[in-house]
Design an enzyme around this catalytic site. Structure first.
Site, PDB file in Angstrom:
ATOM      1  N   GLY A  62      58.094  28.611  38.498  1.00 14.46           N
ATOM      2  CA  GLY A  62      57.297  28.909  39.682  1.00 14.46           C
ATOM      3  C   GLY A  62      57.691  27.985  40.821  1.00 14.46           C
TER       4      GLY A  62
ATOM      5  N   ARG B 194      62.970  33.924  47.262  1.00 12.32           N
ATOM      6  CA  ARG B 194      62.371  32.602  47.338  1.00 12.32           C
ATOM      7  C   ARG B 194      63.378  31.529  46.919  1.00 12.32           C
ATOM      8  NH1 ARG B 194      56.038  31.655  45.684  1.00 12.32           N
ATOM      9  NH2 ARG B 194      55.588  30.919  47.780  1.00 12.32           N
TER      10      ARG B 194
ATOM     11  N   ASN C 282      51.714  31.667  39.829  1.00 14.31           N
ATOM     12  CA  ASN C 282      50.514  31.998  40.605  1.00 14.31           C
ATOM     13  C   ASN C 282      49.345  32.419  39.720  1.00 14.31           C
ATOM     14  OD1 ASN C 282      52.772  33.651  40.443  1.00 14.31           O
ATOM     15  ND2 ASN C 282      52.029  35.086  41.972  1.00 14.31           N
TER      16      ASN C 282
ATOM     17  N   SER D  25      49.408  25.034  36.915  1.00 16.52           N
ATOM     18  CA  SER D  25      48.760  25.966  37.832  1.00 16.52           C
ATOM     19  C   SER D  25      47.285  25.588  37.928  1.00 16.52           C
ATOM     20  CB  SER D  25      48.865  27.395  37.310  1.00 16.52           C
ATOM     21  OG  SER D  25      50.171  27.686  36.906  1.00 16.52           O
TER      22      SER D  25
ATOM     23  N   CYS E 283       1.153  39.692  33.244  1.00 12.16           N
ATOM     24  CA  CYS E 283       2.471  39.719  33.877  1.00 12.16           C
ATOM     25  C   CYS E 283       3.478  38.834  33.167  1.00 12.16           C
ATOM     26  CB  CYS E 283       2.372  39.279  35.334  1.00 12.16           C
ATOM     27  SG  CYS E 283       1.513  40.501  36.307  1.00 12.16           S
ATOM     28  N   PHE E 284       2.998  37.670  32.809  1.00 13.09           N
ATOM     29  CA  PHE E 284       3.917  36.706  32.207  1.00 13.09           C
ATOM     30  C   PHE E 284       4.477  37.281  30.908  1.00 13.09           C
ATOM     31  CE2 PHE E 284       4.617  32.118  30.645  1.00 13.09           C
ATOM     32  CZ  PHE E 284       5.871  32.079  31.253  1.00 13.09           C
TER      33      PHE E 284
ATOM     34  N   LYS F  88       4.815  40.425  30.125  1.00 15.73           N
ATOM     35  CA  LYS F  88       5.765  41.489  30.427  1.00 15.73           C
ATOM     36  C   LYS F  88       7.106  40.878  30.853  1.00 15.73           C
ATOM     37  CE  LYS F  88       5.015  43.984  33.957  1.00 15.73           C
ATOM     38  NZ  LYS F  88       4.040  44.519  34.879  1.00 15.73           N
TER      39      LYS F  88
ATOM     40  N   LYS G 199      24.523  50.220  13.882  1.00 17.35           N
ATOM     41  CA  LYS G 199      24.460  49.391  12.673  1.00 17.35           C
ATOM     42  C   LYS G 199      25.176  50.108  11.539  1.00 17.35           C
ATOM     43  CE  LYS G 199      20.157  51.058  10.779  1.00 17.35           C
ATOM     44  NZ  LYS G 199      18.947  50.732  10.096  1.00 17.35           N
TER      45      LYS G 199
HETATM   46  P1  ADP Z   1      51.040  28.342  43.771  1.00 20.08           P
HETATM   47  O1  ADP Z   1      50.347  28.213  45.085  1.00 20.08           O
HETATM   48  O2  ADP Z   1      50.102  28.196  42.589  1.00 20.08           O
HETATM   49  O3  ADP Z   1      52.248  27.480  43.628  1.00 20.08           O
HETATM   50  P2  ADP Z   1      52.666  30.604  44.493  1.00 20.08           P
HETATM   51  O4  ADP Z   1      52.270  32.053  44.539  1.00 20.08           O
HETATM   52  O5  ADP Z   1      53.001  29.883  45.748  1.00 20.08           O
HETATM   53  O6  ADP Z   1      51.521  29.854  43.666  1.00 20.08           O
HETATM   54  O7  ADP Z   1      53.931  30.434  43.528  1.00 20.08           O
HETATM   55  C1  ADP Z   1      53.990  30.880  42.237  1.00 20.08           C
HETATM   56  C2  ADP Z   1      55.405  31.376  41.962  1.00 20.08           C
HETATM   57  O8  ADP Z   1      55.530  31.650  40.562  1.00 20.08           O
HETATM   58  C3  ADP Z   1      55.820  32.641  42.688  1.00 20.08           C
HETATM   59  O9  ADP Z   1      56.954  32.361  43.494  1.00 20.08           O
HETATM   60  C4  ADP Z   1      56.172  33.635  41.553  1.00 20.08           C
HETATM   61  O10 ADP Z   1      57.299  34.425  41.868  1.00 20.08           O
HETATM   62  C5  ADP Z   1      56.467  32.698  40.400  1.00 20.08           C
HETATM   63  N1  ADP Z   1      56.305  33.300  39.075  1.00 20.08           N
HETATM   64  C6  ADP Z   1      55.249  33.991  38.584  1.00 20.08           C
HETATM   65  N2  ADP Z   1      55.450  34.327  37.298  1.00 20.08           N
HETATM   66  C7  ADP Z   1      56.650  33.842  36.946  1.00 20.08           C
HETATM   67  C8  ADP Z   1      57.442  33.871  35.724  1.00 20.08           C
HETATM   68  N3  ADP Z   1      56.985  34.439  34.604  1.00 20.08           N
HETATM   69  N4  ADP Z   1      58.648  33.263  35.741  1.00 20.08           N
HETATM   70  C9  ADP Z   1      59.106  32.659  36.861  1.00 20.08           C
HETATM   71  N5  ADP Z   1      58.424  32.612  38.022  1.00 20.08           N
HETATM   72  C10 ADP Z   1      57.211  33.193  38.072  1.00 20.08           C
END
Ligand code: ADP
Length: 416
Positions: free
Chosen positions: A13, A43, A94, A134, A261-262, A264, A306
């Site tokens: 990520g 990215r 994410n 995360s 009431c209570f 119920k 049951k």
């Molecule tokens: P955070 O703010 O938690 O860092 P982001 O959305 O900015 O989250 O970044 C999370 C990244 O993780 C994204 O770029 C997404 O493409 C990547 N991602 C999600 N799942 C996987 C995976 N299984 N393998 C590799 N990258 C992943």
């Protein structure tokens, strides 16, 4: 065994958390190779751009990238290779807020965490320390552990750590350079402590030791209590205390109450508690299956209310199935008529057939046939990890665990 000396780190990520965090680790630890991977090619291309046109804006970030990239910091889309080579893996994918189903609007959707974890289990060929980075609910580390243990190859050990992120967007780099504290959590085993130490040693390259807090988990014990009572006592006390007729004295016993009431209200409360208990069971199932059941297959054994009856009126199985349907069908709601439920589920007459290729078994009806099921055979046919959620305390949990099932019994704080 002595703690691992980390020499290769992989970060899954390349987002707001993983990118800056692992770039700073690379800068501060020139002896460690850090590879940040992401499935998103654009990215990764941006992180690698020759003119340092990185995908995230954070003051100071470009400077860090300039110094470390190509030296000991690399960005790649080859997730498997980086995972295979690493001693330590950060999972910082994410975790968007769920848009539908159980926990919609506030629960985190953990399916990215889940698929990253499954990938690690599938490709790893040596021991790994896996760090949950995360922003995720407590217990996620345990779910990751379950997946890794159920899918790993023999002889490969995974140690799972929690290392929550406290950085704020906008000041990420200065937060990472001088954190108020670094928190690392692990299991209370010698391997867990060693893994904790290995990660603490990485941070110790630039963070003063007294700011690195390694915390051996007492979360299991606490969550067991919460699970057993099903309540957040602070919330309950707070809500009750608001009622001026009761106030803080609500714990005082008396001879009994009069008035209509209570009485119920109390009866309604009992009914509501019963409904709550059912939805809490569905929530436990969904939470344990990584907070999402979209795309998963669940066998519900028993449909009547049951044993020894065909009567399905007010059956717990049906409420639970309704909850599950609302998880992946946005249009389903608590009032979904029984007929449409029957359309969405496949009804079979053998437990073995029902469990084939399923990820989880849910038991909501007491059923004599459970005694005659060959659980080893059932286990063999299921997807792994195979979960059993026993809503009736009817199965021999220990026996099932020995076979390999992950068993959760409602009302008990069992670790999953
Ligand atoms: P955070 O703010 O938690 O860092 P982001 O959305 O900015 O989250 O970044 C999370 C990244 O993780 C994204 O770029 C997404 O493409 C990547 N991602 C999600 N799942 C996987 C995976 N299984 N393998 C590799 N990258 C992943």
């Amino acid at each position: 065994m002595a703690p691992v000396k980390v020499s290769k780190i992989c970060c899954i990520g390349a987002g707001y958390v993983g990118g800056p965090t692992c770039a700073v680790i690379a800068l501060k630890c020139p002896h460690i190779t850090v590879t940040i991977v992401d499935l998103n090619q654009a990215r990764i291309d941006a992180w690698n751009s020759p003119d340092f046109n990185v995908p995230i804006y954070e003051p100071g970030l470009v400077d860090v990238i300039r110094q470390a990239r190509g030296r000991n910091l690399f960005f790649s889309t080859d997730v498997d290779k980086a995972v295979r080579e690493a001693d330590l893996i950060f999972v910082s994918v994410n975790t968007p807020t769920k848009k539908s189903g159980v926990g919609a609007g506030f629960g985190a959707d953990l399916h990215y965490v889940e698929s990253a974890t499954r990938r690690i289990a599938a490709v790893a060929t040596s021991n790994k320390i896996v760090v949950e980075k995360s922003t995720v609910p407590c217990r996620t580390a345990e779910s990751m552990r379950t997946i890794l243990e159920a899918n790993s190859k023999p002889g490969i050990r995974f140690d799972i750590l929690s290392n929550p992120e406290f950085l704020a967007e906008g000041t990420a780099i200065s937060d990472l350079f001088a954190p108020d504290r670094v928190l690392i959590g692990s299991l209370q085993t010698s391997e867990g402590k060693d893994a904790c130490k290995a990660l603490a040693d990485v941070y110790a390259n630039w963070v003063p030791k007294e700011r690195i807090l390694t915390r051996i988990s007492s979360v299991n014990a606490l969550s067991a209590i919460c699970e057993a009572t099903g309540a957040n006592i602070d919330e309950v006390a707070h809500a009750v205390g608001f009622d001026s007729r009761i106030g803080p004295k609500f714990l005082r016993a008396s001879v009994g109450f009069g008035g209509s009431c209570f009485q119920k209200d109390i009866l309604n409360l009992v009914v509501e508690m019963n409904e709550y208990q059912k939805s809490r069971f569905s929530k436990t199932v969904v939470d344990t299956l990584f907070n999402t059941i979209t795309g998963k297959h669940i066998a519900v054994l028993g449909f009547a209310f049951k044993a020894d009856t065909g009567d399905t009126r007010e059956s717990a199985a049906i409420s639970i199935i309704r909850d599950f349907l609302s998880e992946h069908l946005q249009e389903a709601c608590p009032n979904t008529p029984l007929e449409s439920i029957k359309k969405s589920v496949t009804i079979v007459h053998s437990a073995l057939e029902a469990c084939k290729q399923k990820e989880a078994i849910v038991i909501a009806t007491e059923w004599k046939e459970f005694q005659s099921i060959d659980w080893e055979l059932v286990y063999g046919q299921m997807a792994k990890p195979a979960f059993v959620f026993d809503g009736r305390m009817i199965l021999d949990a220990e026996k099932l665990r020995k076979i390999g099932f992950t068993v959760k019994v409602i009302g008990r704080g069992d670790r999953v």
